[in-house]
Design an enzyme around this catalytic site. Sequence first.
Site, PDB file in Angstrom:
ATOM      1  NE  ARG A   1       0.219   1.463   3.331  1.00 56.33           N
ATOM      2  CZ  ARG A   1       1.141   2.356   3.565  1.00 56.33           C
ATOM      3  NH1 ARG A   1       2.418   1.980   3.689  1.00 56.33           N
ATOM      4  NH2 ARG A   1       0.850   3.630   3.698  1.00 56.33           N
ATOM      5  N   GLY A   2       0.254   2.412  -0.119  1.00 60.51           N
ATOM      6  CA  GLY A   2       1.020   3.646  -0.282  1.00 60.51           C
ATOM      7  C   GLY A   2       1.116   3.926  -1.780  1.00 60.51           C
ATOM      8  CB  ALA A   3       0.339   6.968  -3.750  1.00 66.20           C
TER       9      ALA A   3
ATOM     10  NE  ARG B   1      -6.149   0.820  -1.710  1.00 65.46           N
ATOM     11  CZ  ARG B   1      -5.529   1.370  -0.658  1.00 65.46           C
ATOM     12  NH1 ARG B   1      -4.228   1.217  -0.486  1.00 65.46           N
ATOM     13  NH2 ARG B   1      -6.207   2.084   0.217  1.00 65.46           N
TER      14      ARG B   1
ATOM     15  CD  GLN C   1      -3.088   2.717   6.756  1.00 64.84           C
ATOM     16  OE1 GLN C   1      -3.653   3.132   7.770  1.00 64.84           O
ATOM     17  NE2 GLN C   1      -3.751   2.496   5.643  1.00 64.84           N
TER      18      GLN C   1
ATOM     19  CG  ASP D   1      -3.112   8.053  -1.463  1.00 62.86           C
ATOM     20  OD1 ASP D   1      -3.027   8.533  -0.312  1.00 62.86           O
ATOM     21  OD2 ASP D   1      -2.794   6.887  -1.736  1.00 62.86           O
TER      22      ASP D   1
ATOM     23  CG  ASN E   1      -2.335  11.562   2.514  1.00 60.02           C
ATOM     24  OD1 ASN E   1      -1.807  10.650   1.876  1.00 60.02           O
ATOM     25  ND2 ASN E   1      -1.980  11.834   3.766  1.00 60.02           N
ATOM     26  CE  LYS E   2      -5.069   5.615   4.467  1.00 56.28           C
ATOM     27  NZ  LYS E   2      -6.103   4.742   3.829  1.00 56.28           N
TER      28      LYS E   2
HETATM   29  O1  MRU Z   1      -4.504   3.154   2.223  1.00 56.26           O
HETATM   30  P1  MRU Z   1      -3.041   3.397   2.079  1.00 56.26           P
HETATM   31  O2  MRU Z   1      -2.241   2.836   3.212  1.00 56.26           O
HETATM   32  O3  MRU Z   1      -2.509   2.955   0.739  1.00 56.26           O
HETATM   33  O4  MRU Z   1      -2.890   4.969   2.144  1.00 56.26           O
HETATM   34  C1  MRU Z   1      -1.622   5.530   2.043  1.00 56.26           C
HETATM   35  C2  MRU Z   1      -1.605   7.001   2.185  1.00 56.26           C
HETATM   36  O5  MRU Z   1      -2.609   7.642   2.288  1.00 56.26           O
HETATM   37  C3  MRU Z   1      -0.266   7.657   2.065  1.00 56.26           C
HETATM   38  O6  MRU Z   1      -0.210   8.799   2.862  1.00 56.26           O
HETATM   39  C4  MRU Z   1      -0.036   8.062   0.593  1.00 56.26           C
HETATM   40  O7  MRU Z   1      -0.243   6.963  -0.245  1.00 56.26           O
HETATM   41  C5  MRU Z   1       1.316   8.595   0.377  1.00 56.26           C
HETATM   42  S1  MRU Z   1       2.533   7.348   0.495  1.00 56.26           S
HETATM   43  C6  MRU Z   1       4.031   7.968   0.083  1.00 56.26           C
END
Ligand code: MRU
Length: 348
Positions: free
Chosen positions: A52-54, A95, A200, A241, A251-252
Amino acid sequence: MEDKHVAPLKTVRWEDGKVIMIDQTKLPNQLVFVEYDDYNQVANAIQTLVVRGAPAIGVSGAFGLALAALQSRAKNKDEMIADLEVAKKTLFETRPTAVNLAWGLERIMNVAISCDSVEQIRQFVVEESKKIAEQDVSINRAMGKNGSVLFDDNDTVMTHCNAGALATVAYGTALGVIRATKESGKNVKVIATETRPVQQGSRLTVFELKHDGFDVSLIPDTAVGYAMANGLVDKVVVGADRIVKTGHVFNKIGTYQVATMARQHGVPFYVAAPLSTFDMKSEYNDVTIEMRSSAEVTQVGDTKTAPDDIDVINPAFDMTPPELISGIITEKGIAVPPFEDSIKKLFD
Ligand code: MRU
């Protein structure tokens, strides 16, 4: 754990025709690596947050398409492109919010389309996906260096979710900026939010920062106001994201609350993201916010924390408007308000 997995410790990588990832659902209790040779497994891993994470899902999507090229039994270029289109759709639908996924898939498809033969497609898409992974690390380092000038010696920096090494191939975006600040000789402390419901922050951010020797404190999401009102936070830096051309940042879930609270208490709020996270085509109200399962909210592990059959609203992301953002740190420099102009300049 086998030796080949020990060094280098990368979130996601390609090795001998396979994709190897840290299974992030097992952290912080176990450091387990999974190996995939089928793009459907990669799609499932993205969907279930194994990765996970963009930026990390952008790289994983690219590796997934490379696997699809190796899996394909196509006899000519047209058949291969048709197979890749099917795989691309499967990977893309995992996603919807992080634009890096579409960006990585598109970059691989463009390479495939420019090739002449099935064999050339196989070779070039594997090479391109590996290049995307390598560039992710160098981009994060450049972003970190650019952002480090914004932070002072002895700053305490709040971050939300995980925008660290675990959200990228290595080093991180928001945490990359914090790493670079420390590497520049400044003392820096971190306050990480827990980031409910998937945690996270507590499972990943404090795990990787503690592992790397940072001074880090964990707070519940509900203590963001307390921390800021009591002068515990000098600056905030988070990842993204998707960022649209007007500077609206996706973002999250909870990022908007952190940004609002930062504005209330005069705390600068920064976003760190590579150019691959910018979506220069969509308007902010075109962006799909992923809604995730109610189980993420109604239970912690296997323990139920809500009554049966309760209605749940579980958005995975929110949008922070540009007026709450002090600067957007990228590998090409820092965009500052008014964002429409400064973001455009980054791409010129
Ligand atoms: O649902 P996730 O864990 O994929 O969400 C991740 C985030 O929101 C991060 O802050 C974002 O992807 C930036 S990661 C460098």
